[in-house]
Design a protein around this motif. Structure first.
Motif, PDB file in Angstrom:
ATOM      1  N   LEU A 154      -9.179  10.282   4.677  1.00  0.00           N
ATOM      2  CA  LEU A 154      -8.661  10.742   3.439  1.00  0.00           C
ATOM      3  C   LEU A 154      -8.212   9.442   2.606  1.00  0.00           C
ATOM      4  O   LEU A 154      -7.232   8.686   2.961  1.00  0.00           O
ATOM      5  CB  LEU A 154      -7.413  11.625   3.726  1.00  0.00           C
ATOM      6  N   ILE A 156      -6.399   7.932  -0.480  1.00  0.00           N
ATOM      7  CA  ILE A 156      -5.599   8.463  -1.738  1.00  0.00           C
ATOM      8  C   ILE A 156      -5.158   6.904  -2.192  1.00  0.00           C
ATOM      9  O   ILE A 156      -5.208   6.605  -3.315  1.00  0.00           O
ATOM     10  CB  ILE A 156      -4.311   9.125  -1.245  1.00  0.00           C
ATOM     11  N   THR A 157      -4.483   5.942  -1.196  1.00  0.00           N
ATOM     12  CA  THR A 157      -3.989   4.667  -1.784  1.00  0.00           C
ATOM     13  C   THR A 157      -4.922   3.996  -2.311  1.00  0.00           C
ATOM     14  O   THR A 157      -6.065   3.543  -1.797  1.00  0.00           O
ATOM     15  CB  THR A 157      -3.028   4.361  -0.645  1.00  0.00           C
ATOM     16  N   GLY A 162       0.358   3.509  -4.194  1.00  0.00           N
ATOM     17  CA  GLY A 162       0.106   4.634  -3.492  1.00  0.00           C
ATOM     18  C   GLY A 162       1.316   5.639  -3.436  1.00  0.00           C
ATOM     19  O   GLY A 162       0.733   6.855  -3.541  1.00  0.00           O
ATOM     20  N   SER A 163       2.588   5.367  -3.630  1.00  0.00           N
ATOM     21  CA  SER A 163       3.409   6.578  -3.654  1.00  0.00           C
ATOM     22  C   SER A 163       3.142   7.350  -5.113  1.00  0.00           C
ATOM     23  O   SER A 163       3.426   8.610  -5.031  1.00  0.00           O
ATOM     24  CB  SER A 163       4.597   6.040  -3.891  1.00  0.00           C
ATOM     25  N   ILE A 189      -7.195   2.339   2.801  1.00  0.00           N
ATOM     26  CA  ILE A 189      -6.851   3.346   3.931  1.00  0.00           C
ATOM     27  C   ILE A 189      -7.151   3.100   5.405  1.00  0.00           C
ATOM     28  O   ILE A 189      -7.592   2.099   5.577  1.00  0.00           O
ATOM     29  CB  ILE A 189      -7.676   4.489   3.403  1.00  0.00           C
ATOM     30  N   SER A 190      -6.947   4.023   6.058  1.00  0.00           N
ATOM     31  CA  SER A 190      -7.059   4.204   7.570  1.00  0.00           C
ATOM     32  C   SER A 190      -8.417   4.895   7.692  1.00  0.00           C
ATOM     33  O   SER A 190      -8.587   6.101   7.462  1.00  0.00           O
ATOM     34  CB  SER A 190      -6.200   4.761   8.283  1.00  0.00           C
ATOM     35  N   ALA A 397       6.510   6.541   1.674  1.00  0.00           N
ATOM     36  CA  ALA A 397       7.365   5.587   1.873  1.00  0.00           C
ATOM     37  C   ALA A 397       8.804   6.323   1.928  1.00  0.00           C
ATOM     38  O   ALA A 397       9.290   7.113   1.155  1.00  0.00           O
ATOM     39  CB  ALA A 397       7.375   4.647   1.047  1.00  0.00           C
ATOM     40  N   ASP A 399      11.957   5.483   0.781  1.00  0.00           N
ATOM     41  CA  ASP A 399      12.700   5.897  -0.303  1.00  0.00           C
ATOM     42  C   ASP A 399      12.137   7.000  -1.317  1.00  0.00           C
ATOM     43  O   ASP A 399      12.881   7.685  -1.753  1.00  0.00           O
ATOM     44  CB  ASP A 399      12.558   4.376  -1.353  1.00  0.00           C
TER      45      ASP A 399
HETATM   46  C1  FAD Z   1      -1.314   1.573   8.782  1.00  0.00           C
HETATM   47  C2  FAD Z   1      -1.679   2.141   7.586  1.00  0.00           C
HETATM   48  C3  FAD Z   1      -2.388   3.212   7.347  1.00  0.00           C
HETATM   49  C4  FAD Z   1      -2.606   3.770   6.088  1.00  0.00           C
HETATM   50  N1  FAD Z   1      -3.604   5.004   6.154  1.00  0.00           N
HETATM   51  C5  FAD Z   1      -3.680   5.421   4.861  1.00  0.00           C
HETATM   52  C6  FAD Z   1      -4.844   6.602   4.897  1.00  0.00           C
HETATM   53  O1  FAD Z   1      -5.328   6.844   5.857  1.00  0.00           O
HETATM   54  N2  FAD Z   1      -4.957   7.078   3.467  1.00  0.00           N
HETATM   55  C7  FAD Z   1      -4.380   6.867   2.368  1.00  0.00           C
HETATM   56  O2  FAD Z   1      -4.591   6.991   1.405  1.00  0.00           O
HETATM   57  N3  FAD Z   1      -3.262   5.496   2.605  1.00  0.00           N
HETATM   58  C8  FAD Z   1      -3.097   5.005   3.732  1.00  0.00           C
HETATM   59  N4  FAD Z   1      -1.961   4.123   3.891  1.00  0.00           N
HETATM   60  C9  FAD Z   1      -1.306   3.926   2.697  1.00  0.00           C
HETATM   61  C10 FAD Z   1       0.162   4.212   2.641  1.00  0.00           C
HETATM   62  O3  FAD Z   1       0.125   5.854   2.473  1.00  0.00           O
HETATM   63  C11 FAD Z   1       0.851   3.632   1.415  1.00  0.00           C
HETATM   64  O4  FAD Z   1       0.897   2.277   1.832  1.00  0.00           O
HETATM   65  C12 FAD Z   1       2.159   4.472   1.342  1.00  0.00           C
HETATM   66  O5  FAD Z   1       1.890   5.675   0.780  1.00  0.00           O
HETATM   67  C13 FAD Z   1       3.061   3.502   0.194  1.00  0.00           C
HETATM   68  O6  FAD Z   1       2.282   3.460  -0.944  1.00  0.00           O
HETATM   69  P1  FAD Z   1       2.129   1.653  -1.411  1.00  0.00           P
HETATM   70  O7  FAD Z   1       1.655   0.752  -0.279  1.00  0.00           O
HETATM   71  O8  FAD Z   1       1.235   1.609  -2.615  1.00  0.00           O
HETATM   72  O9  FAD Z   1       3.658   1.204  -2.024  1.00  0.00           O
HETATM   73  P2  FAD Z   1       4.279   1.301  -3.405  1.00  0.00           P
HETATM   74  O10 FAD Z   1       3.842   2.903  -4.102  1.00  0.00           O
HETATM   75  O11 FAD Z   1       3.836   0.335  -4.422  1.00  0.00           O
HETATM   76  O12 FAD Z   1       5.917   1.511  -3.108  1.00  0.00           O
HETATM   77  C14 FAD Z   1       6.529   0.370  -2.552  1.00  0.00           C
HETATM   78  C15 FAD Z   1       8.056   0.534  -2.548  1.00  0.00           C
HETATM   79  O13 FAD Z   1       8.458   0.923  -3.740  1.00  0.00           O
HETATM   80  C16 FAD Z   1       9.684   1.716  -3.950  1.00  0.00           C
HETATM   81  N5  FAD Z   1       9.173   2.741  -4.617  1.00  0.00           N
HETATM   82  C17 FAD Z   1       8.168   3.356  -5.041  1.00  0.00           C
HETATM   83  N6  FAD Z   1       8.398   4.442  -5.804  1.00  0.00           N
HETATM   84  C18 FAD Z   1       9.343   4.849  -5.660  1.00  0.00           C
HETATM   85  C19 FAD Z   1      10.202   5.928  -6.120  1.00  0.00           C
HETATM   86  N7  FAD Z   1       9.748   7.106  -6.952  1.00  0.00           N
HETATM   87  N8  FAD Z   1      11.586   5.948  -5.855  1.00  0.00           N
HETATM   88  C20 FAD Z   1      12.061   5.237  -4.787  1.00  0.00           C
HETATM   89  N9  FAD Z   1      11.793   4.055  -4.475  1.00  0.00           N
HETATM   90  C21 FAD Z   1      10.308   3.998  -4.928  1.00  0.00           C
HETATM   91  C22 FAD Z   1       9.787   2.130  -2.078  1.00  0.00           C
HETATM   92  O14 FAD Z   1      10.854   1.178  -1.651  1.00  0.00           O
HETATM   93  C23 FAD Z   1       8.192   1.962  -1.698  1.00  0.00           C
HETATM   94  O15 FAD Z   1       8.420   1.722  -0.450  1.00  0.00           O
HETATM   95  C24 FAD Z   1      -1.940   3.481   4.923  1.00  0.00           C
HETATM   96  C25 FAD Z   1      -1.106   2.320   5.138  1.00  0.00           C
HETATM   97  C26 FAD Z   1      -0.798   1.626   6.379  1.00  0.00           C
HETATM   98  C27 FAD Z   1      -0.134   0.459   6.480  1.00  0.00           C
END
Ligand code: FAD
Length: 423
Positions: A154, A156-157, A162-163, A189-190, A397, A399
């Protein structure tokens, strides 16, 4: 009372020791024994080779299918009647399967070592296809996924975020003849191979597409903290043609489908935190019982015992809360589970990350230098300490999920009373 597994305190969930529990019966006990035996036979001696190769061989994945592991991992907490004839590990019947089987299966796979990481795409990617995909689409790809011939994930990111799922930038434009979507964008993604990807701006612009490996898709492995076996991948789509029949569910409903998928995704991250913490406390206790310093074993030091007490109360509280949520999800409709428990499972996953960090930190201290050593008696603790961030960030994440948990709770109060503000 007959026990199963380690007799060291907190090394196994309490129901392993034969203590009463309302949640587990003989079929759960049979399952845990079968999975433990399976991992001991198929995983234990191979992890170093797999890590050196950066990959678990496809033949192992296919063996997982033959031995009845992939089917329950794809379905999660319940298996539909039409799969009644398919083999499930431990001889469990499809109609018996529940959320506690799912949790016991994951618990033992995580205990077995590196193997758990190859199921991420399957566990997260298949449920939306099963739940929302057309029968044509399911018929086309499910057999290959369940036989281990094909993989799914899946996606998404994106590199740009990603968030904030509402603001994905990958696009899927329909061709003038209405027969294809043309997909452009990037994902991180993974898993790899068969992909589900979302595209389009805003909540109602998000759709789920099943995208087979095809022209215009490029993938590059990413080296990530938990290790290379999770197959985390950077994917780019350049004018990829996807037949409109590969739309999963209704166009523009992808955001709802993704949100509905999160309860289970977050639960299995919690399962990883729980077993990871138990492995760490088991190894630290084994060490504390024999390591001598200043004329006594470590466990004879009150400061060291205090650490075990601190960890144990957190692990057991997490276990109890997790079991309560599994029970509720098993006894609610899918829609009610999402409506009532979306915020709760978000907070549970936050708690799991915090418990894992505390346990990893205390166990590293108990192990001393061994806690930083990648081989020998501290190896599993060293590896767990490195991997705790992969409990805290993926699946939402920390937070972001804390805030989500509070907003969802207020939403329910608002729905019940019409009084609390919407935040
Ligand atoms: C090993 C691994 C496997 C993964 N597998 C998948 C997968 O299978 N499919 C997939 O789609 N993704 C996958 N991911 C991605 C993962 O889901 C995202 O890294 C995660 O959702 C966070 O998104 P981001 O990295 O874009 O961080 P960002 O969205 O940029 O956020 C970074 C930080 O900003 C702060 N922040 C952001 N928004 C807010 C808010 N509204 N309120 C408070 N603080 C906030 C938080 O401190 C957060 O930790 C994987 C990641 C890893 C490392």
């Amino acid at each position: 009372m007959s026990g199963f597994g380690s007799a060291l305190p907190w090394a196994e969930p309490s129901w392993y020791s034969g203590r009463p529990s309302p949640y587990y019966n003989d079929s759960h006990r049979r399952l845990r024994e079968a999975v433990r035996r399976w991992t001991e036979e198929n995983v234990s001696g191979n992890i170093e080779d797999w890590e050196a190769a950066g990959k678990i061989p496809d033949s192992v994945y296919q063996k997982c299918a033959r031995d009845g592991l992939l089917l329950p991992l794809a379905f999660g907490s319940s298996i539909p009647k039409e799969f009644a004839a398919c083999a499930i590990i431990g001889g469990i019947k499809a109609e018996q399967w529940d959320g506690f089987h799912d949790s016991a299966l994951w618990d033992e796979l995580v205990r077995g070592g590196a193997i758990a990481s190859i199921f991420i795409g399957l566990t997260v990617g298949t449920p939306p296809l099963i739940r929302y995909g057309s029968s044509h689409l399911r018929g086309q790809v499910l057999p290959g996924i369940l036989s281990g011939e094909k993989k799914i994930c899946l996606a998404i990111t994106e590199p740009s975020g990603g968030s904030d799922v509402r603001n994905l930038t990958t696009t899927a434009e329909k061709t003038a003849d209405g027969k294809y979507y043309i997909v452009n964008g990037e994902k991180k993604i993974s898993g790899n191979r068969k992909l589900i990807v979302t595209g389009g701006p805003g909540v109602t612009g998000i759709s789920l597409l099943l995208i087979p490996r095809s022209e215009g898709i490029r993938t590059r492995p990413l080296s990530v903290t938990p290790g290379n076996l999770s197959a985390t991948t950077y994917i780019s789509f350049e004018d990829v043609r996807v037949p409109v029949e590969n739309l999963v569910g209704i166009e523009g409903s992808g955001f709802k489908y993704i949100m509905n998928n999160f309860n289970h995704e977050r639960l299995w991250i919690v399962f990883q935190a729980l077993r990871g913490s138990r492995i760490a406390i088991q190894d630290a206790m084994t060490w504390a019982l024999k390591r001598e310093a200043f004329g006594t074993t470590l466990i004879e030091q009150p400061v060291v015992r205090h650490k075990f007490g601190l960890m144990a109360k957190e692990i057991e509280a997490l276990q109890a809360w997790t079991e309560q949520i599994i029970f509720e999800l098993d006894n609610l409709s899918h829609d009610d589970g999402n409506r009532l428990l979306g915020g709760v499972t978000a907070l549970l996953k936050v708690k799991a990350g915090m418990v894992a960090k505390l346990v990893a930190d205390e166990c590293v201290k108990i192990m001393g230098g061994l806690g930083l050593t990648k081989t020998g008696q501290g190896a599993r603790i060293e590896s767990f300490a490195r991997a705790t961030a992969s409990i805290v960030i993926p699946g939402g994440a920390e937070d972001v999920l804390i805030d989500l948990g509070v907003r969802e709770a207020l939403k329910l109060t608002h729905m019940a009373t019409g009084r609390q503000p919407k935040v």
